[in-house]
Design a protein around this motif. Structure first.
Motif, mmCIF file in Angstrom:
data_model
loop_
_atom_site.group_PDB
_atom_site.id
_atom_site.type_symbol
_atom_site.label_atom_id
_atom_site.label_comp_id
_atom_site.label_asym_id
_atom_site.label_seq_id
_atom_site.Cartn_x
_atom_site.Cartn_y
_atom_site.Cartn_z
ATOM 1 N N GLU A 52 -42.427 -22.677 5.649
ATOM 2 C CA GLU A 52 -41.785 -24.000 5.623
ATOM 3 C C GLU A 52 -40.891 -24.207 6.834
ATOM 4 O OE1 GLU A 52 -39.764 -24.338 1.886
ATOM 5 O OE2 GLU A 52 -41.622 -24.526 0.741
ATOM 6 N N MET A 53 -40.150 -23.172 7.222
ATOM 7 C CA MET A 53 -39.280 -23.290 8.388
ATOM 8 C C MET A 53 -40.104 -23.485 9.658
ATOM 9 S SD MET A 53 -36.339 -20.456 7.469
ATOM 10 C CE MET A 53 -35.735 -20.411 9.132
ATOM 11 N N THR A 54 -41.193 -22.728 9.787
ATOM 12 C CA THR A 54 -42.062 -22.864 10.956
ATOM 13 C C THR A 54 -42.675 -24.253 11.002
ATOM 14 O OG1 THR A 54 -42.582 -20.509 10.838
ATOM 15 C CG2 THR A 54 -44.071 -21.885 12.133
ATOM 16 N N GLU A 55 -43.115 -24.746 9.858
ATOM 17 C CA GLU A 55 -43.705 -26.083 9.784
ATOM 18 C C GLU A 55 -42.693 -27.144 10.197
ATOM 19 O OE1 GLU A 55 -45.179 -28.952 6.202
ATOM 20 O OE2 GLU A 55 -45.857 -26.878 6.151
ATOM 21 N N GLU A 56 -41.456 -26.999 9.735
ATOM 22 C CA GLU A 56 -40.417 -27.969 10.082
ATOM 23 C C GLU A 56 -40.114 -27.929 11.580
ATOM 24 O OE1 GLU A 56 -35.752 -28.928 9.024
ATOM 25 O OE2 GLU A 56 -36.926 -27.683 7.657
#
Length: 111
Positions: A52-56
């Protein structure tokens, strides 16, 4: 009397089914390693948070790459150019528009 017998029979069958289910659940609990499952779930949650952090971060980077700040100004310039070409002025004509209430006419307006 018949209804009472049917209710008793159904209750007995339900009790037997629940007893079998309890035995099956006990066997499953013995075969499952709860600590291993907890470890797997925690690792999954950790990896999910990383994703999720990478996607954001990727979404923010793409937004920053395509948003150069001049886009909105360029869009306004093009819109104004098109409106000028067709003879529409947004600022001058709007000030002359009536502001009072519009009376309804009794006659229908034909198109």
């Amino acid at each position: 009397l018949s209804l009472k017998l049917q209710t008793m029979k159904t209750t007995h069958e339900m009790g037997m089914a629940m007893g079998k289910m309890t035995k099956a659940m006990k066997r499953m609990n013995k075969k499952m390693n709860v600590q291993t499952i907890n470890k797997i779930v925690m690792e999954f949650e950790r990896e999910n948070e990383k994703t999720e952090m990478t996607e954001e971060m990727m979404g923010d980077a793409i937004s920053d790459a395509f948003d150069d700040g001049e886009t909105e100004e360029e869009e306004d310039k093009i819109v104004n150019q098109v409106l000028d070409e067709i003879g529409i002025s947004l600022t001058g004509d709007l000030q002359a528009a009536p502001t009072g209430a519009v009376k309804e006419s009794a006659e229908p307006v034909s198109a």
